[in-house]
Design a protein around this motif. Structure first.
Motif, PDB file in Angstrom:
ATOM      1  N   PRO A  70       0.806  -1.228   0.000  1.00 18.33           N
ATOM      2  CA  PRO A  70       0.000   0.000   0.000  1.00 18.33           C
ATOM      3  C   PRO A  70       0.841   1.281   0.000  1.00 18.33           C
ATOM      4  CG  PRO A  70      -0.946  -1.583   1.523  1.00 18.33           C
ATOM      5  CD  PRO A  70       0.382  -2.145   1.078  1.00 18.33           C
ATOM      6  N   ASP A  71       1.999   1.262   0.678  1.00 14.95           N
ATOM      7  CA  ASP A  71       2.885   2.433   0.637  1.00 14.95           C
ATOM      8  C   ASP A  71       3.222   2.766  -0.812  1.00 14.95           C
ATOM      9  OD1 ASP A  71       3.102   2.546   3.442  1.00 14.95           O
ATOM     10  OD2 ASP A  71       4.977   1.394   3.465  1.00 14.95           O
ATOM     11  N   VAL A  72       3.640   1.739  -1.565  1.00 11.19           N
ATOM     12  CA  VAL A  72       4.056   1.942  -2.951  1.00 11.19           C
ATOM     13  C   VAL A  72       2.859   2.323  -3.816  1.00 11.19           C
ATOM     14  CG1 VAL A  72       5.061   0.845  -4.989  1.00 11.19           C
ATOM     15  CG2 VAL A  72       6.008   0.367  -2.721  1.00 11.19           C
ATOM     16  N   MET A  73       1.766   1.603  -3.668  1.00  9.76           N
ATOM     17  CA  MET A  73       0.613   1.822  -4.544  1.00  9.76           C
ATOM     18  C   MET A  73      -0.056   3.174  -4.295  1.00  9.76           C
ATOM     19  SD  MET A  73       0.800  -0.755  -6.431  1.00  9.76           S
ATOM     20  CE  MET A  73      -0.688  -0.555  -7.385  1.00  9.76           C
ATOM     21  N   ASN A  74      -0.038   3.643  -3.045  1.00  5.47           N
ATOM     22  CA  ASN A  74      -0.736   4.884  -2.711  1.00  5.47           C
ATOM     23  C   ASN A  74       0.134   6.129  -2.775  1.00  5.47           C
ATOM     24  OD1 ASN A  74      -3.131   3.461  -2.262  1.00  5.47           O
ATOM     25  ND2 ASN A  74      -2.540   3.032  -0.150  1.00  5.47           N
ATOM     26  N   ASN A  75       1.465   5.958  -2.655  1.00  3.66           N
ATOM     27  CA  ASN A  75       2.328   7.142  -2.669  1.00  3.66           C
ATOM     28  C   ASN A  75       3.758   6.761  -3.054  1.00  3.66           C
ATOM     29  OD1 ASN A  75       3.471   9.633  -2.382  1.00  3.66           O
ATOM     30  ND2 ASN A  75       2.645  10.011  -0.342  1.00  3.66           N
ATOM     31  N   VAL A  76       3.940   6.407  -4.300  1.00  2.00           N
ATOM     32  CA  VAL A  76       5.255   5.967  -4.773  1.00  2.00           C
ATOM     33  C   VAL A  76       6.294   7.085  -4.633  1.00  2.00           C
ATOM     34  CG1 VAL A  76       4.991   6.498  -7.230  1.00  2.00           C
ATOM     35  CG2 VAL A  76       6.422   4.567  -6.524  1.00  2.00           C
ATOM     36  N   GLU A  77       5.866   8.331  -4.704  1.00  4.57           N
ATOM     37  CA  GLU A  77       6.814   9.450  -4.544  1.00  4.57           C
ATOM     38  C   GLU A  77       7.403   9.481  -3.140  1.00  4.57           C
ATOM     39  OE1 GLU A  77       8.077  11.346  -6.946  1.00  4.57           O
ATOM     40  OE2 GLU A  77       6.848  10.156  -8.310  1.00  4.57           O
ATOM     41  N   ALA A  78       6.587   9.252  -2.120  1.00  2.00           N
ATOM     42  CA  ALA A  78       7.090   9.229  -0.744  1.00  2.00           C
ATOM     43  C   ALA A  78       8.019   8.033  -0.534  1.00  2.00           C
ATOM     44  CB  ALA A  78       5.928   9.183   0.245  1.00  2.00           C
ATOM     45  N   VAL A  79       7.688   6.906  -1.137  1.00  4.96           N
ATOM     46  CA  VAL A  79       8.538   5.719  -1.051  1.00  4.96           C
ATOM     47  C   VAL A  79       9.877   6.001  -1.726  1.00  4.96           C
ATOM     48  CG1 VAL A  79       8.793   3.349  -1.908  1.00  4.96           C
ATOM     49  CG2 VAL A  79       6.659   4.070  -0.820  1.00  4.96           C
ATOM     50  N   TYR A  80       9.836   6.582  -2.902  1.00  3.03           N
ATOM     51  CA  TYR A  80      11.065   6.949  -3.619  1.00  3.03           C
ATOM     52  C   TYR A  80      11.927   7.872  -2.744  1.00  3.03           C
ATOM     53  CZ  TYR A  80      14.152   9.166  -6.989  1.00  3.03           C
ATOM     54  OH  TYR A  80      15.257   9.647  -7.634  1.00  3.03           O
ATOM     55  N   ARG A  81      11.312   8.862  -2.122  1.00  2.33           N
ATOM     56  CA  ARG A  81      12.050   9.793  -1.265  1.00  2.33           C
ATOM     57  C   ARG A  81      12.665   9.067  -0.064  1.00  2.33           C
ATOM     58  NH1 ARG A  81      14.755  13.097  -2.856  1.00  2.33           N
ATOM     59  NH2 ARG A  81      16.243  12.613  -1.296  1.00  2.33           N
ATOM     60  N   ALA A  82      11.927   8.138   0.539  1.00  2.00           N
ATOM     61  CA  ALA A  82      12.456   7.373   1.680  1.00  2.00           C
ATOM     62  C   ALA A  82      13.666   6.546   1.254  1.00  2.00           C
ATOM     63  CB  ALA A  82      11.371   6.471   2.258  1.00  2.00           C
ATOM     64  N   ILE A  83      13.603   5.963   0.062  1.00  2.00           N
ATOM     65  CA  ILE A  83      14.738   5.179  -0.450  1.00  2.00           C
ATOM     66  C   ILE A  83      15.920   6.093  -0.750  1.00  2.00           C
ATOM     67  CG2 ILE A  83      15.535   3.731  -2.362  1.00  2.00           C
ATOM     68  CD1 ILE A  83      12.607   2.632  -2.448  1.00  2.00           C
ATOM     69  N   ALA A  84      15.652   7.238  -1.368  1.00  2.00           N
ATOM     70  CA  ALA A  84      16.733   8.190  -1.664  1.00  2.00           C
ATOM     71  C   ALA A  84      17.386   8.673  -0.371  1.00  2.00           C
ATOM     72  CB  ALA A  84      16.191   9.363  -2.477  1.00  2.00           C
ATOM     73  N   ASP A  85      16.581   8.953   0.659  1.00  2.00           N
ATOM     74  CA  ASP A  85      17.132   9.379   1.953  1.00  2.00           C
ATOM     75  C   ASP A  85      17.995   8.276   2.561  1.00  2.00           C
ATOM     76  OD1 ASP A  85      15.824  11.808   1.671  1.00  2.00           O
ATOM     77  OD2 ASP A  85      14.214  11.311   3.080  1.00  2.00           O
ATOM     78  N   ALA A  86      17.508   7.031   2.505  1.00  2.00           N
ATOM     79  CA  ALA A  86      18.283   5.907   3.051  1.00  2.00           C
ATOM     80  C   ALA A  86      19.571   5.719   2.255  1.00  2.00           C
ATOM     81  CB  ALA A  86      17.445   4.632   3.022  1.00  2.00           C
ATOM     82  N   ALA A  87      19.516   5.934   0.951  1.00  2.00           N
ATOM     83  CA  ALA A  87      20.698   5.754   0.099  1.00  2.00           C
ATOM     84  C   ALA A  87      21.758   6.820   0.364  1.00  2.00           C
ATOM     85  CB  ALA A  87      20.286   5.770  -1.375  1.00  2.00           C
ATOM     86  N   GLU A  88      21.357   7.957   0.902  1.00  2.00           N
ATOM     87  CA  GLU A  88      22.331   9.010   1.210  1.00  2.00           C
ATOM     88  C   GLU A  88      23.201   8.652   2.407  1.00  2.00           C
ATOM     89  OE1 GLU A  88      20.190  12.662   1.720  1.00  2.00           O
ATOM     90  OE2 GLU A  88      19.646  12.774  -0.401  1.00  2.00           O
ATOM     91  N   GLN A  89      22.751   7.713   3.235  1.00  2.00           N
ATOM     92  CA  GLN A  89      23.510   7.307   4.415  1.00  2.00           C
ATOM     93  C   GLN A  89      24.672   6.425   3.987  1.00  2.00           C
ATOM     94  OE1 GLN A  89      22.582   8.704   7.332  1.00  2.00           O
ATOM     95  NE2 GLN A  89      21.033   9.672   6.051  1.00  2.00           N
ATOM     96  N   PRO A  90      25.808   6.518   4.673  1.00  2.22           N
ATOM     97  CA  PRO A  90      26.930   5.651   4.323  1.00  2.22           C
ATOM     98  C   PRO A  90      26.600   4.198   4.607  1.00  2.22           C
ATOM     99  CG  PRO A  90      27.402   6.878   6.337  1.00  2.22           C
ATOM    100  CD  PRO A  90      26.105   7.397   5.804  1.00  2.22           C
ATOM    101  N   PRO A  91      27.253   3.275   3.895  1.00  2.00           N
ATOM    102  CA  PRO A  91      27.005   1.845   4.127  1.00  2.00           C
ATOM    103  C   PRO A  91      27.314   1.453   5.566  1.00  2.00           C
ATOM    104  CG  PRO A  91      28.327   2.175   2.157  1.00  2.00           C
ATOM    105  CD  PRO A  91      28.234   3.508   2.851  1.00  2.00           C
ATOM    106  N   SER A  92      26.587   0.456   6.048  1.00  2.00           N
ATOM    107  CA  SER A  92      26.815  -0.086   7.384  1.00  2.00           C
ATOM    108  C   SER A  92      28.015  -1.024   7.366  1.00  2.00           C
ATOM    109  CB  SER A  92      25.586  -0.878   7.844  1.00  2.00           C
ATOM    110  OG  SER A  92      24.466  -0.047   7.891  1.00  2.00           O
ATOM    111  N   GLU A  93      28.567  -1.254   8.523  1.00  2.00           N
ATOM    112  CA  GLU A  93      29.665  -2.217   8.677  1.00  2.00           C
ATOM    113  C   GLU A  93      29.097  -3.495   9.291  1.00  2.00           C
ATOM    114  OE1 GLU A  93      32.854  -1.914   7.692  1.00  2.00           O
ATOM    115  OE2 GLU A  93      32.297   0.014   6.832  1.00  2.00           O
ATOM    116  N   PRO A  94      29.585  -4.657   8.861  1.00  2.00           N
ATOM    117  CA  PRO A  94      29.112  -5.911   9.453  1.00  2.00           C
ATOM    118  C   PRO A  94      29.460  -5.976  10.927  1.00  2.00           C
ATOM    119  CG  PRO A  94      30.411  -6.322   7.472  1.00  2.00           C
ATOM    120  CD  PRO A  94      30.524  -4.853   7.786  1.00  2.00           C
ATOM    121  N   SER A  95      28.650  -6.706  11.701  1.00  2.00           N
ATOM    122  CA  SER A  95      28.955  -6.940  13.103  1.00  2.00           C
ATOM    123  C   SER A  95      30.156  -7.865  13.193  1.00  2.00           C
ATOM    124  CB  SER A  95      27.764  -7.593  13.805  1.00  2.00           C
ATOM    125  OG  SER A  95      26.642  -6.758  13.737  1.00  2.00           O
ATOM    126  N   PRO A  96      30.981  -7.686  14.231  1.00  2.00           N
ATOM    127  CA  PRO A  96      32.143  -8.578  14.366  1.00  2.00           C
ATOM    128  C   PRO A  96      31.735  -9.993  14.717  1.00  2.00           C
ATOM    129  CG  PRO A  96      32.086  -6.957  16.163  1.00  2.00           C
ATOM    130  CD  PRO A  96      30.937  -6.677  15.250  1.00  2.00           C
TER     131      PRO A  96
END
Length: 126
Positions: free
Chosen positions: A100-126
């Protein structure tokens, strides 16, 4: 990230899933493909360990999962939590969204993905 050879059955299943995307996955794929998010490459239905994730950006170690109604059953919620924990323990970031997130507001979903993509990659746990 080193590439492992995935189980041939898993690769075949991933190919089948790419050919048979849900409407929500297809709608989102139209927004993610061709480096449309910050110039980053997203792939769809990608095997990672024992799982096949919906969308994956290797450069940012970002997994995007689009959950349909079957994911809201108690057993599925627990399985998704284990799956997310497994991925996060290996340095992947997991962004879970719903059909429903995608079907009802793909623009907001796209923005959430773009925001998450701006964050640096995570490091694996030891």
């Amino acid at each position: 990230m080193s590439r492992r050879i995935a189980d041939p059955r898993q690769l075949g299943f991933a190919r089948t899933m790419r050919r048979n995307m849900t409407e929500a996955e297809f709608r989102l794929w139209l927004r993610l493909r061709a480096r449309a998010v910050e110039g980053l490459k997203f792939r769809r239905q990608v095997p990672i360990g024992p799982f096949i994730v919906d969308f994956f950006c290797a450069e940012r170690r970002l997994v995007v999962e689009i959950d349909g109604s079957q994911h809201f059953a108690e057993a599925a919620i627990a399985a998704d939590a284990r799956r997310t924990a497994w991925l996060e323990a290996r340095g992947f970031r997991v962004l879970r969204l719903t059909n429903p997130d995608v079907m009802n507001n793909v623009e907001a979903v796209y923005r959430a993905i773009a925001d998450a993509a701006e964050q640096p990659p995570s490091e694996p746990s030891p």
